[in-house]
Scaffold this motif. Structure first.
Motif, PDB file in Angstrom:
ATOM      1  N   ASP A 508      34.273  51.132  51.859  1.00 64.02           N
ATOM      2  CA  ASP A 508      34.592  50.746  50.487  1.00 64.02           C
ATOM      3  C   ASP A 508      35.862  51.412  49.977  1.00 64.02           C
ATOM      4  O   ASP A 508      36.127  51.376  48.776  1.00 64.02           O
ATOM      5  N   MET A 510      39.414  51.941  48.755  1.00 59.69           N
ATOM      6  CA  MET A 510      40.322  51.002  48.121  1.00 59.69           C
ATOM      7  C   MET A 510      41.601  51.709  47.719  1.00 59.69           C
ATOM      8  O   MET A 510      41.614  52.922  47.464  1.00 59.69           O
ATOM      9  N   SER A 524      41.990  46.815  50.205  1.00 59.64           N
ATOM     10  CA  SER A 524      41.080  47.586  51.040  1.00 59.64           C
ATOM     11  C   SER A 524      41.913  48.371  52.045  1.00 59.64           C
ATOM     12  O   SER A 524      42.658  47.791  52.835  1.00 59.64           O
ATOM     13  N   ARG A 534      41.264  42.228  44.470  1.00 62.34           N
ATOM     14  CA  ARG A 534      41.263  41.726  43.102  1.00 62.34           C
ATOM     15  C   ARG A 534      42.556  42.133  42.417  1.00 62.34           C
ATOM     16  O   ARG A 534      43.268  43.027  42.900  1.00 62.34           O
ATOM     17  N   CYS A 548      43.047  57.592  38.585  1.00 55.52           N
ATOM     18  CA  CYS A 548      41.679  57.099  38.708  1.00 55.52           C
ATOM     19  C   CYS A 548      40.701  58.174  38.259  1.00 55.52           C
ATOM     20  O   CYS A 548      41.029  59.363  38.210  1.00 55.52           O
ATOM     21  N   THR A 553      35.693  54.965  39.831  1.00 56.26           N
ATOM     22  CA  THR A 553      35.228  53.705  39.241  1.00 56.26           C
ATOM     23  C   THR A 553      36.248  53.115  38.284  1.00 56.26           C
ATOM     24  O   THR A 553      36.427  51.892  38.236  1.00 56.26           O
ATOM     25  N   ASN A 568      37.860  48.640  35.040  1.00 57.64           N
ATOM     26  CA  ASN A 568      36.775  48.893  35.977  1.00 57.64           C
ATOM     27  C   ASN A 568      37.212  48.351  37.331  1.00 57.64           C
ATOM     28  O   ASN A 568      37.405  47.139  37.497  1.00 57.64           O
ATOM     29  N   LEU A 570      35.653  48.161  40.219  1.00 55.90           N
ATOM     30  CA  LEU A 570      34.677  47.388  40.988  1.00 55.90           C
ATOM     31  C   LEU A 570      34.580  45.952  40.492  1.00 55.90           C
ATOM     32  O   LEU A 570      34.479  45.023  41.285  1.00 55.90           O
ATOM     33  N   SER A 571      34.634  45.770  39.170  1.00 56.12           N
ATOM     34  CA  SER A 571      34.531  44.419  38.628  1.00 56.12           C
ATOM     35  C   SER A 571      35.882  43.778  38.375  1.00 56.12           C
ATOM     36  O   SER A 571      35.974  42.553  38.238  1.00 56.12           O
TER      37      SER A 571
END
Length: 872
Positions: A508, A510, A524, A534, A548, A553, A568, A570-571
């Motif tokens: 995970d 990033m 990634s 994204r 960050c 997060t 955010n 993740l979203s």
């Protein structure tokens, strides 16, 4: 106490609404004071290769050189440095007097019109003794030179005449034991040289003095930094303080375009030409000229027994022997074939331009900012001492391994990544990564938390992932994040795992990439996919800074227009301040946030781009601190968070350009910082600061702090001006002035007292637009004929009118009377009733042209021409 809900603050003169954390309390008086911790300069990396002759031995083991605004005294064994931080701008030249063990250094012109100045200081303790300020010196001090006995100092500067000044009695005190400062207030400021002479239109950027005290001469050369002509002059002192210069005479068949360097050998001057010729001068004529190389010559150093070492700018050393007025080349050795020289040329050829011979070896400096020690007998490179990037540097990253203390920097112009060993205080030789095919430069760097991956962001939107320490591209490591500059990189690695390629990264992991196209790209780092996971959108201008949260997060971004946004990761959605107000952040580097509003309030004069970088950290001294670098070339140190406009802080000098990046080095406890690293964007300096409880802050010399009511640049007293020859447009003759009772008053376009022309509001009374009375003139235009007193009569009648008063004559009146004078001289036969209209037109015309004396004279000339053409 009721909690504070929101704060409206000015961040870079832009109003922003900020939310404090839930546990916020008002700062106490102790919090508003300056931190008890301070910064102390520990090591300076870099070398100013622009200056010619800017490195000197001061003892068998110590030498002095300059980088940015710091003069460095460095010892070889053991390796240590002392610093003179007395300059406010980049040091441009440096000289050393062995007779008095004294250094002189000059700088470029600071902002504010104060003028460049010269500092005389002791390298033994780096104490400033004297400041020399010559009113004629402008732009920068280009070169300095001491006489052999140290009683005279010559300074050369860039001004309209390229003035050479000679200074004497410039030391505050001399004894048989040396220079002393006991019982004296330092520094002493001197403003009047004993002699000065204009050297001509071609600027001199180098100056070397002969070693013969009885027949002392100074050779001035252009060093190849001017494109308007060749300069080589020999200046000596005659009749006491008078300076006399003579130009060198080159052979017509082999004259160079520029003289790049000079040296003295047995009373004769050696001149290095850009055509590969070496010239030897006896007097002002070249007695010998020999072509040494096909490339330009960088320097010539006399060795023992008539031997000579010449370096050409194609990275070749030429060992020569001089006998019977002729040079014989013994050997030509490229730098790459020297022992240890291959590593120096790994990133490209060297362009040597400076050398200093001592007992420990030969110090050689190059235009591309290398400084190294050479053993000329064994023909080997003993040590690489300093180097810098060849252009602006805007990226820096520290390896995450605390014990390694390895630093990477990247150039925005040369697309080169260099590494620095902070433990050993030296650059990592041979580990240079140069992207030959890229012309856009590198603007961001970031190490993965494992230390085995390095991310590079380029100016054209390219993202490159490299394995470390192999520095090889990983599969799929080349990606594109838009087509504009990648200004910020941040790895979001919440945990360890078994990731792609065996680099020890989680699935995970990033990487956030902030681009100037107003978008943050999330990639990634453990996958070979080149597409972003994204896109984070919402910024209305280019992203400049990014950080960050501790858990990886959330992401905070700053942009060029002063926006502070939160996402955010993740979203991929944008979140409010309320969501992240209690969040803890990792590696704080965003200048604009609630935690830094006191930093902006304490420096209200800065705009959004005024503060280039910042870094918050816990110091080994026990305080939470905030360091900031700005466009004024200074570093400020606050408490963190910094919340009040009354926040105290410390300020430090040393950089000669804007501070582009900051990073910290961990101490014994990895969670605390023991040192701060600051990177100059355009001065080639990397400065390492040690965090201490108490330190004596070294500040640059600023005259306004000592004499706030006295301007730094003063005009010298001049003799009474000679009687001025009256120009043809100056119509005020003696009779008119006598009638007005003003004596020898001058016209309004004359510069008052040699200073600038006063503006319209400084005149006593503006010109009235009322038309002239019809009966105010005696006689017509034809009666005046060509009599020289007719014009005087016309102006006298105008002066007799009650309005406007003649003691405040303006340009419009000048235009009208000049027209009347031409009419009276027979140039026109126009009727009298046309003159008021012409006069009104002239008044309106003059009001639109209150610019300078040239515009005023031009306006009068146009009125005269128009009057003549109207009359035919």
């Amino acid at each position: 106490m009721a909690p504070v809900k929101s704060t409206r603050a000015l961040l870079g003169q832009r109003p922003t609404v900020l939310l404090p954390p839930s546990n916020y309390v008002e700062p106490s008086e102790e919090d508003l004071q300056a931190p008890s911790s301070q910064l102390q300069l520990d090591w300076a990396y870099g070398y100013n290769g622009r200056a010619v002759g800017a490195v000197h031995w001061i003892s068998d083991e110590e030498f002095v050189f300059s980088v940015a605004a710091v003069a460095v005294v460095q010892c070889l064994h053991p390796a240590r440095q002392r610093f003179f931080v007395g300059h406010s701008q980049r040091i441009t030249c440096l000289s050393y007097c062995s007779a008095w063990k004294l250094c002189a250094s000059g700088q470029i012109d600071p902002k504010g019109g104060q003028g460049p100045f010269i500092c005389l200081w002791r390298p033994a303790d780096c104490i400033l003794l004297t400041v020399l300020v010559c009113p004629l010196h402008e732009d920068q001090i280009t070169s300095l030179c001491f006489s052999p006995d140290g009683n005279q100092l010559f300074s050369l500067a860039r001004d309209s005449a390229n003035t050479l000044a000679m200074w004497e009695s410039f030391l505050p005190g001399k004894t048989s034991c040396g220079i002393t400062s006991a019982g004296m207030e330092l520094p002493h400021v001197y403003r009047t040289p004993v002699a000065k002479v204009a050297t001509g239109k071609v600027g001199g950027f180098g100056m070397v003095g002969s070693k013969d005290a009885a027949n002392f001469q100074v050779a001035i050369f252009d060093a190849g930094k001017t494109g308007i002509g060749l300069l080589l002059k020999f200046v000596h002192v005659v009749n006491g303080p008078e300076l006399q210069g003579r130009s060198a005479i080159f052979p017509p068949s082999s004259a160079p375009r520029h003289v790049l360097n000079c040296a003295w050998m047995d009373g004769e001057c050696l001149a290095c030409g850009d055509n590969g010729y070496l010239y030897m001068f006896q007097g002002t004529s070249a007695s010998c000229s020999q072509r040494i190389a096909t490339a330009a010559l960088g320097f010539a150093v006399p060795l023992k027994n008539k031997e000579l070492l010449v370096a050409s700018k194609d990275s070749v050393l030429h060992f020569c022997h001089f006998s019977h007025q002729k040079l014989e080349e013994v050997a030509a050795v490229p730098f790459s074939q020297l022992k240890g020289g291959g590593l120096l040329t790994a990133a490209g050829p060297l362009r040597p331009n400076t050398a200093a011979l001592g007992t420990a070896g030969l110090l050689i400096g190059s235009e591309n900012h290398h400084l190294f020690l050479l053993d000329p007998l064994e023909r080997r490179v003993k040590q690489l001492l300093q180097l810098s990037h060849t252009g602006a540097v805007t990226a820096m990253a520290v390896h995450p391994e605390p014990q390694m203390k390895l630093l990477a920097t990247a150039g925005a112009q040369d697309a080169t990544i260099r590494f620095w060993d902070v433990n050993e205080h030296q650059p990592v030789v041979g580990r240079v990564l140069k992207f030959e095919e890229d012309q856009s430069g590198i603007f961001s760097l970031a190490f993965h938390s494992s230390g085995r991956l390095l991310a590079c962001g380029f100016g054209d939107g390219q993202l490159q992932l490299l394995s470390f320490p192999a520095l090889k591209p990983v599969p799929g490591g080349r990606r594109w994040a838009g087509a504009e500059r990648l200004a910020a990189l941040c790895f979001l690695d919440p945990g360890d795992g078994y990731g792609y390629g065996g680099y020890g990264m989680g699935m995970d992991d990033m990487l956030a990439v902030g681009s100037w196209d107003q978008t943050v790209y999330i990639f990634s780092s453990s996958s070979s996919s080149k597409s972003p996971l994204r896109l984070l959108k919402g910024n209305t201008s280019s992203v400049t800074h990014m950080q960050c949260s501790a858990e990886g997060t959330y992401l905070m971004t700053n942009s060029k227009d002063g926006q502070v946004l939160y996402f955010n990761v993740l979203s991929g959605e944008r979140v409010t301040q309320e969501t992240v107000k209690n969040c803890s952040w990792k590696d704080w580097s965003c200048p604009m946030a609630w935690h830094t509003m006191g930093m902006w309030a304490a420096q209200r004069h800065f705009g959004i781009s005024g503060i280039k970088c910042c870094r918050a950290f816990h110091a080994v001294t026990g305080e939470a601190l905030l360091a900031a670098g700005d466009v004024s070339h200074q570093i400020t140190l606050f408490h963190f968070p910094s919340l009040s406009g009354k926040q105290g802080f410390h300020r430090y000098d040393g950089h000669g350009g804007f501070v582009s990046c900051m990073a910290t080095l961990p101490g014994a406890d990895p969670t605390t910082a023991a040192a701060l690293l600051t990177l100059g964007g355009d001065d080639g300096a990397l400065l390492q600061w040690r965090l201490v409880s108490r330190a004596v802050a070294a500040r640059a010399w600023h005259e306004e702090e000592r004499q706030p009511q006295q301007a730094m640049r003063l005009r010298e007293g001049t003799k009474a001006a000679a009687p001025r020859r009256r120009p043809p447009w100056d119509f005020e003759d003696a009779e008119e002035e006598a009638l007005k009772g003003r004596g020898a008053a001058r016209g309004p376009w004359v510069q008052h007292g040699g200073t600038d022309l006063p503006y319209a509001e400084q005149l006593e009374e503006p010109l009235s637009r009322q038309p002239r009375r019809q009966g105010g003139t005696s006689g017509g235009a034809g009666e005046a004929g060509t009599c020289p007193r007719a014009a005087g009569a016309a102006t006298t009648s105008l002066a007799a009118e009650p309005k406007p008063r003649r003691h405040s004559l303006t340009v419009a009146a000048a235009a009208m009377v000049a027209a009347e004078r031409l009419r009276a001289a027979g140039k026109t036969t126009a009727a009298k009733d046309e003159r008021p209209t012409q006069r009104q037109h002239g008044g309106l015309f003059a009001e639109r042209h209150w610019l300078d004396s040239g515009a005023i004279i031009a306006s009068v000339a146009r009125q005269v021409k128009r009057s003549g053409s109207d009359g035919g």
